[in-house]
Design a protein around this motif. Sequence first.
Motif, PDB file in Angstrom:
ATOM      1  N   VAL A 179     -57.311 -89.101  68.124  1.00  0.00           N
ATOM      2  CA  VAL A 179     -56.173 -89.930  67.209  1.00  0.00           C
ATOM      3  C   VAL A 179     -55.112 -89.167  67.518  1.00  0.00           C
ATOM      4  O   VAL A 179     -54.062 -89.832  67.568  1.00  0.00           O
ATOM      5  CB  VAL A 179     -57.002 -89.935  66.048  1.00  0.00           C
ATOM      6  CG1 VAL A 179     -55.771 -90.406  64.833  1.00  0.00           C
ATOM      7  CG2 VAL A 179     -58.033 -90.853  65.688  1.00  0.00           C
ATOM      8  N   LEU A 180     -55.168 -87.777  67.130  1.00  0.00           N
ATOM      9  CA  LEU A 180     -54.093 -86.832  67.136  1.00  0.00           C
ATOM     10  C   LEU A 180     -53.050 -87.040  68.635  1.00  0.00           C
ATOM     11  O   LEU A 180     -52.154 -86.908  68.618  1.00  0.00           O
ATOM     12  CB  LEU A 180     -54.285 -85.333  66.905  1.00  0.00           C
ATOM     13  CG  LEU A 180     -54.750 -85.115  65.677  1.00  0.00           C
ATOM     14  CD1 LEU A 180     -54.770 -83.768  65.150  1.00  0.00           C
ATOM     15  CD2 LEU A 180     -53.797 -85.687  64.270  1.00  0.00           C
ATOM     16  N   VAL A 181     -53.902 -87.187  69.791  1.00  0.00           N
ATOM     17  CA  VAL A 181     -53.431 -87.055  70.961  1.00  0.00           C
ATOM     18  C   VAL A 181     -52.648 -88.400  71.223  1.00  0.00           C
ATOM     19  O   VAL A 181     -51.748 -88.347  71.879  1.00  0.00           O
ATOM     20  CB  VAL A 181     -54.246 -86.546  72.053  1.00  0.00           C
ATOM     21  CG1 VAL A 181     -54.995 -87.749  72.686  1.00  0.00           C
ATOM     22  CG2 VAL A 181     -53.585 -85.690  73.255  1.00  0.00           C
ATOM     23  N   GLY A 182     -53.140 -89.576  70.650  1.00  0.00           N
ATOM     24  CA  GLY A 182     -52.728 -90.778  70.799  1.00  0.00           C
ATOM     25  C   GLY A 182     -51.488 -90.699  69.878  1.00  0.00           C
ATOM     26  O   GLY A 182     -50.203 -91.098  70.499  1.00  0.00           O
ATOM     27  N   GLY A 186     -40.880 -83.165  68.889  1.00  0.00           N
ATOM     28  CA  GLY A 186     -41.572 -82.319  69.766  1.00  0.00           C
ATOM     29  C   GLY A 186     -42.586 -81.510  68.971  1.00  0.00           C
ATOM     30  O   GLY A 186     -43.584 -80.972  69.482  1.00  0.00           O
ATOM     31  N   SER A 187     -42.216 -81.193  67.767  1.00  0.00           N
ATOM     32  CA  SER A 187     -43.258 -80.234  67.069  1.00  0.00           C
ATOM     33  C   SER A 187     -44.368 -81.030  66.894  1.00  0.00           C
ATOM     34  O   SER A 187     -45.772 -80.484  66.986  1.00  0.00           O
ATOM     35  CB  SER A 187     -42.755 -79.627  65.567  1.00  0.00           C
ATOM     36  OG  SER A 187     -42.541 -80.821  64.687  1.00  0.00           O
ATOM     37  N   VAL A 188     -44.575 -82.494  66.713  1.00  0.00           N
ATOM     38  CA  VAL A 188     -45.872 -83.280  66.428  1.00  0.00           C
ATOM     39  C   VAL A 188     -46.410 -83.223  67.737  1.00  0.00           C
ATOM     40  O   VAL A 188     -47.598 -83.234  67.974  1.00  0.00           O
ATOM     41  CB  VAL A 188     -45.283 -84.379  66.012  1.00  0.00           C
ATOM     42  CG1 VAL A 188     -46.696 -85.356  65.839  1.00  0.00           C
ATOM     43  CG2 VAL A 188     -44.424 -84.487  64.583  1.00  0.00           C
ATOM     44  N   VAL A 189     -45.605 -83.470  68.845  1.00  0.00           N
ATOM     45  CA  VAL A 189     -46.350 -83.499  70.132  1.00  0.00           C
ATOM     46  C   VAL A 189     -47.035 -82.457  70.533  1.00  0.00           C
ATOM     47  O   VAL A 189     -48.204 -82.649  71.051  1.00  0.00           O
ATOM     48  CB  VAL A 189     -44.930 -83.750  71.303  1.00  0.00           C
ATOM     49  CG1 VAL A 189     -45.567 -83.546  72.684  1.00  0.00           C
ATOM     50  CG2 VAL A 189     -44.318 -85.054  71.110  1.00  0.00           C
ATOM     51  N   THR A 190     -46.418 -81.283  70.311  1.00  0.00           N
ATOM     52  CA  THR A 190     -47.418 -80.003  70.932  1.00  0.00           C
ATOM     53  C   THR A 190     -48.512 -79.806  69.705  1.00  0.00           C
ATOM     54  O   THR A 190     -49.487 -79.531  70.321  1.00  0.00           O
ATOM     55  CB  THR A 190     -46.478 -78.915  70.795  1.00  0.00           C
ATOM     56  OG1 THR A 190     -45.175 -79.255  71.419  1.00  0.00           O
ATOM     57  CG2 THR A 190     -46.926 -77.771  71.458  1.00  0.00           C
ATOM     58  N   ALA A 191     -48.129 -79.774  68.452  1.00  0.00           N
ATOM     59  CA  ALA A 191     -49.238 -79.610  67.516  1.00  0.00           C
ATOM     60  C   ALA A 191     -50.249 -80.547  67.722  1.00  0.00           C
ATOM     61  O   ALA A 191     -51.560 -79.954  67.621  1.00  0.00           O
ATOM     62  CB  ALA A 191     -48.471 -79.584  66.081  1.00  0.00           C
ATOM     63  N   PHE A 192     -50.191 -81.799  67.754  1.00  0.00           N
ATOM     64  CA  PHE A 192     -51.180 -82.702  67.915  1.00  0.00           C
ATOM     65  C   PHE A 192     -51.855 -82.601  69.280  1.00  0.00           C
ATOM     66  O   PHE A 192     -52.944 -83.211  69.252  1.00  0.00           O
ATOM     67  CB  PHE A 192     -50.640 -84.024  67.382  1.00  0.00           C
ATOM     68  CG  PHE A 192     -50.569 -84.400  66.057  1.00  0.00           C
ATOM     69  CD1 PHE A 192     -50.759 -83.281  65.220  1.00  0.00           C
ATOM     70  CD2 PHE A 192     -50.094 -85.591  65.614  1.00  0.00           C
ATOM     71  CE1 PHE A 192     -50.482 -83.492  63.844  1.00  0.00           C
ATOM     72  CE2 PHE A 192     -50.018 -85.797  64.244  1.00  0.00           C
ATOM     73  CZ  PHE A 192     -50.110 -84.579  63.409  1.00  0.00           C
ATOM     74  N   ALA A 193     -51.307 -82.012  70.182  1.00  0.00           N
ATOM     75  CA  ALA A 193     -52.010 -81.867  71.584  1.00  0.00           C
ATOM     76  C   ALA A 193     -52.961 -80.672  71.578  1.00  0.00           C
ATOM     77  O   ALA A 193     -53.787 -80.311  72.651  1.00  0.00           O
ATOM     78  CB  ALA A 193     -51.046 -82.060  72.706  1.00  0.00           C
ATOM     79  N   TYR A 195     -46.185 -79.661  57.913  1.00  0.00           N
ATOM     80  CA  TYR A 195     -47.655 -80.090  57.716  1.00  0.00           C
ATOM     81  C   TYR A 195     -48.414 -80.360  59.002  1.00  0.00           C
ATOM     82  O   TYR A 195     -49.597 -80.130  59.278  1.00  0.00           O
ATOM     83  CB  TYR A 195     -47.746 -81.120  56.536  1.00  0.00           C
ATOM     84  CG  TYR A 195     -47.712 -80.643  55.200  1.00  0.00           C
ATOM     85  CD1 TYR A 195     -48.585 -79.622  54.678  1.00  0.00           C
ATOM     86  CD2 TYR A 195     -46.913 -81.028  54.235  1.00  0.00           C
ATOM     87  CE1 TYR A 195     -48.414 -79.007  53.351  1.00  0.00           C
ATOM     88  CE2 TYR A 195     -46.719 -80.471  52.809  1.00  0.00           C
ATOM     89  CZ  TYR A 195     -47.755 -79.547  52.602  1.00  0.00           C
ATOM     90  OH  TYR A 195     -47.838 -78.869  51.304  1.00  0.00           O
ATOM     91  N   ALA A 196     -47.535 -81.264  59.764  1.00  0.00           N
ATOM     92  CA  ALA A 196     -48.312 -81.597  61.181  1.00  0.00           C
ATOM     93  C   ALA A 196     -48.736 -80.633  61.842  1.00  0.00           C
ATOM     94  O   ALA A 196     -49.667 -80.619  62.467  1.00  0.00           O
ATOM     95  CB  ALA A 196     -47.368 -82.555  61.768  1.00  0.00           C
ATOM     96  N   VAL A 197     -47.711 -79.478  61.942  1.00  0.00           N
ATOM     97  CA  VAL A 197     -48.084 -78.341  62.699  1.00  0.00           C
ATOM     98  C   VAL A 197     -49.213 -77.483  62.226  1.00  0.00           C
ATOM     99  O   VAL A 197     -50.345 -77.117  62.919  1.00  0.00           O
ATOM    100  CB  VAL A 197     -46.921 -77.447  62.810  1.00  0.00           C
ATOM    101  CG1 VAL A 197     -47.157 -76.202  63.435  1.00  0.00           C
ATOM    102  CG2 VAL A 197     -45.932 -78.107  63.641  1.00  0.00           C
TER     103      VAL A 197
END
Lengths: 163, 434
Positions: free
Chosen positions: A14-17, A54-61, A134-136
């Motif tokens: 889900v997160l990587v999506g 960008g912070s969401v992209v990295t943290a969720f991957a 919070y996402a990070v």
Amino acid sequence: MEVLERITKFLNHVLVGIAGVFLVAMVGLTCADILSRLLWVPILGSVELVALFGSVVTAFALGYTQFRRGHIRVDVLISLFPDRVKCVLNIINSLVCMGFFAIVAWRIAVWSTTLVRTGELTETLRIIYYPFSYAVALGCAVLSLVFLTDCLKSLISLKENEK
Amino acid sequence: MSPEWMGIIGIIVLLFVLFFLGMPVGFAMAVVGFCGFWYSVSFKAAIGMVGGDIWSNFSSYGLTVVPLYIFMGYLAFNAGMAERLYHAAYKWVGHWPGGLAIATIGADEMFAAICGSNTATAATMGAVALPQMKKYKYDPRLSAGTVATGGTLGVVMPPSVVLIIIGLQTGQSIAELFLAGILPAILLGFLFVVTILALCRAKPEFGPPGPKTTFKEKLKSLPGILEALAVFILVIGGLYTGVFTPTEAGAFGVLATFAVSIVGRKLKWKGVIDSLRDSLWISCMCFFLVTGATIFGRFLAVTRLPFAVADFAAQLPVSPYIILAVILLIYVIGGCVMDALGFLVVTIPIFFPLGVALGFDPVWYSIILTMVTTLGALTPPVGVNIYVVKALAPDVPLGDIFKSVSFFVIASVVAMIILTIFPDIALVLPRLLH
């Protein structure tokens, strides 16, 4: 154990999506900003938004990358060790990383709560940015969960080997 | 205990964690940096530093350049641009002795201008070029060595992930580093071609000439080159003229690659999804390498070890070039035992200030470090490109691939020597930027 593994896998997918959606949004927003700047005026706050995306992209991957063993590691020596030793080392490794990322997630979550309380805003757009922090924290917590799953898996295989 | 000794112990612990625990490089640097900072300052300061660094790196506009260039490269990879480049190069030079190997290097050089990943380049080119070279009875040692080595051009030719990471870690302009990489990458490609020609002259059976093609066939192959050239000119031209920042150039490169591939109906939905997924995990890995290095660098800065090493080396009564040779040798050995990118990130906090203290131009020094890093993908036992080629050509013994690569390693060393004698090869384009 199987339930935990399934939950971790589901969460990471889900997160990587979501991370993929944010990566496409980064491309779209930056290109729109270039065009808008060339034709008229730059989009206000686009740099700020791209950085936050960008912070969401990295943290969720983070968890997904660990899940598929994507982080660079040195296994020249470890590959020479017997399976039992490899298992023990993997348990230590997973425990250390799990602890570290749990602390980091907790620390960033505490800081994000402070941001909620103080109502801190971004410089240009004047929008709240604690959802991103919070996402990070969530990304780090899920990575910690991946290490917990790894640790339990290694413990189980160690016990099975002993039998 | 003096702070410098603390730094040395920190490095020893880091090496132990890397080699004996097998912890991922980025995480190991973060954990050891955190513990060292905790010991040297306090737990509160350490946890504050780690949380702050992770957030500031993850939300840094400068770092957003990483996923964008990787995404661009993977879109080009999944759209089959490398195959078309190879076929175009093959039509032009395939009839020369060793022509198919030269075509592989030419296609590698052009694909490197849009894709910064050496394994993606080696894998794609290997899948296309190895069967062709087998068909025309090329010696497997030449074909395997060419494919493995050609992939490394992607690391020096911009846009390169290694150059981005060096730029971010050392605070240099990514645009300048990109421009500085162009001529050295061309020099490297030229020396690889010379190596192939020399090998085929000494042993003509290594690379017999392929069939001749007509001028019409040659012209027909040009669109395969033009699409990649258009993307490269847009991205690097935009950076050079100052129209784009590096992040904008990356985003525009993604759009241009996507548009070119969609117009030519070469990219399928699955290719887009695969590109996104691969870009996400690879860029996440790069992000955490940089973040781990930042945290470890904070600990080293507290111990003042990098400055002490730089001061010590600068006062040694030997030529800076001897120290440079020792540093490069350390990189070659380091590249043998661990992933070259990981080794570079771990060592930059020590060796970069050292190089600057010795009086080397930071841009030139970064290009030299990038070039030596490429050797790590070719040297045993962890030469990743060798294993990619081995997977594609299982009938060629691993020892033979390593042996054939050694000819090209000599060419790389010659390129570094030429670049040291004539540093302007790297510096002339960035200078024009000013």
